[in-house]
Design an enzyme around this catalytic site. Structure first.
Site, PDB file in Angstrom:
ATOM      1  N   ASP A  62       0.811  -1.226   0.000  1.00  0.00           N
ATOM      2  CA  ASP A  62       0.000   0.000   0.000  1.00  0.00           C
ATOM      3  C   ASP A  62       0.843   1.274   0.000  1.00  0.00           C
ATOM      4  O   ASP A  62       2.057   1.226   0.217  1.00  0.00           O
ATOM      5  CB  ASP A  62      -0.981  -0.006   1.189  1.00  0.00           C
ATOM      6  CG  ASP A  62      -0.364  -0.538   2.484  1.00  0.00           C
ATOM      7  OD1 ASP A  62       0.875  -0.583   2.566  1.00  0.00           O
ATOM      8  OD2 ASP A  62      -1.121  -0.896   3.395  1.00  0.00           O
ATOM      9  N   ASN A 128      -7.604  -3.382  14.551  1.00  0.00           N
ATOM     10  CA  ASN A 128      -8.990  -3.746  14.207  1.00  0.00           C
ATOM     11  C   ASN A 128      -9.032  -4.919  13.229  1.00  0.00           C
ATOM     12  O   ASN A 128     -10.077  -5.220  12.660  1.00  0.00           O
ATOM     13  CB  ASN A 128      -9.721  -2.539  13.611  1.00  0.00           C
ATOM     14  CG  ASN A 128      -9.091  -2.059  12.313  1.00  0.00           C
ATOM     15  OD1 ASN A 128      -8.100  -2.626  11.848  1.00  0.00           O
ATOM     16  ND2 ASN A 128      -9.657  -1.023  11.714  1.00  0.00           N
ATOM     17  N   HIS A 130      -7.220  -5.170  10.419  1.00  0.00           N
ATOM     18  CA  HIS A 130      -6.966  -4.880   8.996  1.00  0.00           C
ATOM     19  C   HIS A 130      -5.664  -5.506   8.518  1.00  0.00           C
ATOM     20  O   HIS A 130      -4.736  -5.734   9.296  1.00  0.00           O
ATOM     21  CB  HIS A 130      -7.039  -3.376   8.690  1.00  0.00           C
ATOM     22  CG  HIS A 130      -5.904  -2.541   9.201  1.00  0.00           C
ATOM     23  ND1 HIS A 130      -6.087  -1.318   9.810  1.00  0.00           N
ATOM     24  CD2 HIS A 130      -4.554  -2.724   9.184  1.00  0.00           C
ATOM     25  CE1 HIS A 130      -4.922  -0.788  10.124  1.00  0.00           C
ATOM     26  NE2 HIS A 130      -3.973  -1.625   9.763  1.00  0.00           N
ATOM     27  N   GLU A 135      -9.747  -2.183   5.583  1.00  0.00           N
ATOM     28  CA  GLU A 135     -10.396  -2.000   6.878  1.00  0.00           C
ATOM     29  C   GLU A 135     -11.612  -2.936   6.987  1.00  0.00           C
ATOM     30  O   GLU A 135     -12.061  -3.501   5.984  1.00  0.00           O
ATOM     31  CB  GLU A 135     -10.837  -0.538   7.014  1.00  0.00           C
ATOM     32  CG  GLU A 135      -9.682   0.472   6.990  1.00  0.00           C
ATOM     33  CD  GLU A 135      -8.761   0.387   8.213  1.00  0.00           C
ATOM     34  OE1 GLU A 135      -9.039  -0.384   9.152  1.00  0.00           O
ATOM     35  OE2 GLU A 135      -7.747   1.099   8.223  1.00  0.00           O
TER      36      GLU A 135
HETATM   37  C1  F6R Z   1       1.360  -1.442   6.212  1.00  0.00           C
HETATM   38  C2  F6R Z   1       0.120  -2.192   6.346  1.00  0.00           C
HETATM   39  C3  F6R Z   1      -0.676  -2.209   7.618  1.00  0.00           C
HETATM   40  C4  F6R Z   1       0.171  -2.541   8.848  1.00  0.00           C
HETATM   41  C5  F6R Z   1      -0.691  -2.534  10.106  1.00  0.00           C
HETATM   42  C6  F6R Z   1       0.145  -2.756  11.369  1.00  0.00           C
HETATM   43  O1  F6R Z   1       1.904  -1.584   4.927  1.00  0.00           O
HETATM   44  O2  F6R Z   1      -0.259  -2.789   5.396  1.00  0.00           O
HETATM   45  O3  F6R Z   1      -1.698  -3.151   7.495  1.00  0.00           O
HETATM   46  O4  F6R Z   1       0.788  -3.774   8.688  1.00  0.00           O
HETATM   47  O5  F6R Z   1      -1.366  -1.322  10.234  1.00  0.00           O
HETATM   48  O6  F6R Z   1       0.989  -1.652  11.559  1.00  0.00           O
HETATM   49  P1  F6R Z   1       2.160  -1.702  12.637  1.00  0.00           P
HETATM   50  O7  F6R Z   1       3.105  -2.759  12.186  1.00  0.00           O
HETATM   51  O8  F6R Z   1       2.808  -0.346  12.561  1.00  0.00           O
HETATM   52  O9  F6R Z   1       1.537  -2.021  13.946  1.00  0.00           O
END
Ligand code: F6R
Length: 237
Positions: A62, A128, A130, A135
């Protein structure tokens, strides 16, 4: 799902490295990559190793819409800082945050994914549930799409920017359907704040309300979590 519980993220990085190394030894040509704090220990292990992956490709999950590679909060910048500048792949792809034409960009990125089928996808997990920027509520068959960031995500991100105006309102994300096509998936999650999402992902019903629960439909998933993230699981793994 194969679940590996480790003491902490540093130990998780060693497990992540081993999964990456094994995939490479088994002929993997394309690696899917996440940003965020979670995979950093794995990336550190990989980039400080003597593994040769100069012949393979990476495809990221992303990117924020509106941020270019020079912006310190862009995922492109993050990947260069934490991975590519230390040890590059032959080719590395991310969505182009500077392309304002969402239809063209999501189509282009779907072609990148189709042309570079992912052998091992490395994922983090949102509180959550994701995965990527998918989401709760995102359909399981989704492909690359533009995501409108929620007010709470924008508010949470504001601390990284000079002013609220600069915070991106949209992101481009690989869809859940695309992620589920990865031949193998490594998902890492650390910390107590991930415990509910981890429980739902592993033991809960498969539902779009918790996007990571879709991984129960994939037959080659390795989950690496620390004891805090595993604390709400009903059995020992
Ligand atoms: C980032 C992504 C997100 C993160 C998730 C966890 O490229 O795809 O899904 O993996 O938000 O973020 P952290 O690792 O910062 O807790």
């Amino acid at each position: 799902m194969k679940v590996i519980v480790v003491k902490n993220a540093a130990e998780g990085g060693k497990q992540g490295f081993q999964v990456f190394k094994d995939a490479l030894a088994n002929g993997a040509k394309v690696f899917g990559l996440a940003t965020g704090s979670t995979p950093i220990s794995t990336y550190d292990e990989i980039t400080s190793s003597d593994l040769d992956f100069s012949h393979v490709t990476s495809v990221n999950l992303d990117e924020y819409v509106g941020l270019g590679p020079d912006h310190p909060q862009s995922y492109n910048y993050f990947m260069h800082e934490h991975f590519f500048n230390k040890k590059p792949f032959a080719n590395s792809y991310l969505p182009d945050g500077l392309n304002k034409d969402a239809e063209a960009e999501t189509k282009r990125y779907d072609k990148v994914i189709a042309d570079n089928p992912i052998d091992l996808g490395i994922l983090g997990l949102g509180r959550n549930g994701h995965i990527g920027f998918n989401e709760p509520g995102t359909p399981f068959d989704s492909t690359t799409h533009q995501v409108k960031l929620t007010e709470s995500t924008i508010a949470a991100n504001a601390r990284f920017f000079d002013n609220e105006e600069e915070v991106p309102k949209y992101a481009y994300s690989m869809g859940i359907g695309s992620i589920l096509k990865d031949k193998q998936i490594l998902l890492e999650a650390y910390g107590e704040e991930k415990a509910d999402a981890v429980k739902g992902m592993i033991e809960g019903p498969v539902t779009p309300d918790l996007p990571a629960s879709s991984l129960q439909n994939h037959d080659k998933v390795i989950v690496v979590i620390d004891e805090a993230a595993a604390s709400k699981l009903s059995k020992k793994y």
